[in-house]
Design an enzyme around this catalytic site. Structure first.
Site, PDB file in Angstrom:
ATOM      1  CG  LEU A  84       8.348   2.345   4.714  1.00  0.00           C
ATOM      2  CD1 LEU A  84       8.202   1.182   3.735  1.00  0.00           C
ATOM      3  CD2 LEU A  84       6.997   2.984   4.970  1.00  0.00           C
ATOM      4  CE  LYS A 140       3.063   3.226   3.197  1.00  0.00           C
ATOM      5  NZ  LYS A 140       3.085   3.268   4.641  1.00  0.00           N
ATOM      6  CD  GLU A 188      10.017   1.460  10.421  1.00  0.00           C
ATOM      7  OE1 GLU A 188       9.858   2.472   9.728  1.00  0.00           O
ATOM      8  OE2 GLU A 188       9.932   0.299   9.977  1.00  0.00           O
ATOM      9  CE1 TYR A 244       1.100  -0.323   4.399  1.00  0.00           C
ATOM     10  CE2 TYR A 244       0.001   1.794   4.433  1.00  0.00           C
ATOM     11  CZ  TYR A 244       0.835   0.874   5.031  1.00  0.00           C
ATOM     12  OH  TYR A 244       1.406   1.156   6.241  1.00  0.00           O
TER      13      TYR A 244
END
Ligand SMILES: Cc1ncc(COP(=O)(O)O)c(C=O)c1O
Length: 284
Positions: free
Chosen positions: A203, A147, A179, A32
Site C-alpha cells: 500500500l 486499501k 511492508e 477503507y
C-alpha cells in the site's frame, strides 16, 4: 457517545445497524481509509481522498457521494473528534443486495460508514527507546495497492507482533521486504535510505509519501526499489510509517539489535520535520 456517519445520516455509532447481506460483512467487498486529525485539523485529506478514489475505482464501486461530499463527511466527524489527536475511519462497501451472490449485484447502493476514534500517538519517551519488529512471510494477495477491508492476513500479522511484544510485523515475500501489517518500512545504510517501491506488493502509505518528501527536502538520498531481507537485517536504521504510528523507529528485529540498538540520526531528522507538519510532537 461516538458519532457516526451511516449512509447519509449522523447517529451514535452503537445505533448503526448493518444488514447481514451487506457485502462488506459477507465478502469483505469494500475499501477503507483512515486519516489522522490533530487538534481538529485533518492531516493530508486530499491525499487520502485521492487514494480512496483509486481504491474504489480499482474494485469498481461507485460510492454515490462525490469527492466534496466525502470530504464533508471527514470534516464533520473531525470537527467533533477527540482531542488532541484522533483518527477518522471511513469504509465503503458494495452495499446490501437482496441476495448473496459472488458477482456484483445488478443494483445495490454502496454502504458508507465513518466514525472518529481517539488516537494515542506513540509518546516521545517511547520513541526515544525505540520499538521492536518481528518478521513473517507475506501471505497476502497481489493487489496490496488497494486499501481493501479484506484484512485477515494483516490481522494475523498484527497478532503475531502483539504476541511477541513488538510494535509491528514486517512481511517478507520472495526474499524481499514488502511492508508491515499496517505500515510501510524504510531502511538506512551508510546514510542512504531505501524503501520498497509503490507497486502491487504494498500500500502506498500517505505517511510513506510524507517521509519520502521530507527526506528529499532534507537532501537525504532515498531510493524506492526492491529491498532484500538481508538489507533489512544489516540496516543501520529501520523505521516504519503509518497514519497511526506516524514515523516510528525500530531498534530490534526478531530479537536482534538494529544498528547500535538506538533510534538513529536519519530517523531523528525526519521525525522532527514530521512533528512540525503534524502541528507539534507527541506528548511524553
Ligand atoms: C498494509 C498497509 N501498509 C501501509 C499503511 C500505511 O499507510 P498510511 O501511511 O496511509 O496510513 C497501512 C495503513 O493502514 C496499511 O494498512
Amino acid at each position: 457517545m461516538t458519532l457516526a456517519y451511516w449512509n447519509g445520516s449522523l447517529l451514535p455509532l452503537d445505533e448503526v445497524s448493518v444488514s447481514p447481506l451487506d457485502r462488506g460483512f459477507l465478502f469483505a467487498d469494500g475499501v477503507y481509509e483512515v486519516v489522522a486529525v490533530y487538534d481538529g485539523r485533518i492531516f493530508e485529506l486530499d491525499a487520502h481522498l485521492d487514494r480512496l478514489a483509486r481504491s474504489l475505482d480499482a474494485i469498481r464501486i461507485a460510492p454515490g457521494l462525490d469527492r466534496a461530499a466525502l470530504a464533508a463527511v471527514f470534516e464533520r466527524l473531525a470537527a467533533e473528534a477527540p482531542r488532541p489527536a484522533a483518527t477518522v475511519y471511513i469504509q465503503v462497501t458494495r452495499g446490501a443486495p437482496a441476495q448473496r451472490s459472488h458477482a456484483f449485484p445488478a443494483s445495490a447502493q454502496a454502504s458508507i460508514l465513518a466514525f472518529a476514534s481517539p488516537l494515542k500517538r506513540l509518546g516521545r519517551d517511547q520513541q526515544q527507546a525505540g520499538f521492536a519488529l518481528v518478521s513473517a512471510p507475506d501471505i497476502r494477495w497481489l493487489r496490496c495497492d488497494i486499501k481493501s477491508i479484506a484484512l485477515l492476513p494483516s490481522v494475523l500479522a498484527a497478532q503475531h507482533a502483539a504476541e511477541a511484544g513488538a510494535l509491528e510485523t514486517v512481511m517478507l515475500r520472495d526474499g524481499l521486504v514488502t511492508e508491515c501489517a499496517a505500515s510501510n518500512v524504510f531502511v538506512v545504510k551508510g546514510g542512504r535510505v531505501a524503501t520498497p517501491a509503490a507497486d502491487h506488493r504494498i500500500l502506498d502509505g500517505i505517511n510513506r509519501r510524507i517521509a519520502i518528501r521530507l527526506a528529499a527536502e532534507a537532501g537525504i538520498p532515498l531510493e524506492q526499489r526492491d529491498v532484500a531481507e538481508a538489507e533489512l537485517r544489516a540496516a543501520d536504521e529501520i523505521w516504519i510509517t503509518s497514519t497511526t504510528k506516524e514515523l516510528a523507529p525500530i531498534v530490534r528485529l526478531d530479537g536482534a539489535a538494529v544498528g547500535d540498538g538506538r533510534p538513529g540520526p536519519v530517523w531523528r531528522r525526519l521525525r522532527d520535520a514530521f512533528d512540525h507538519l503534524a502541528g507539534g510532537p507527541a506528548e511524553l
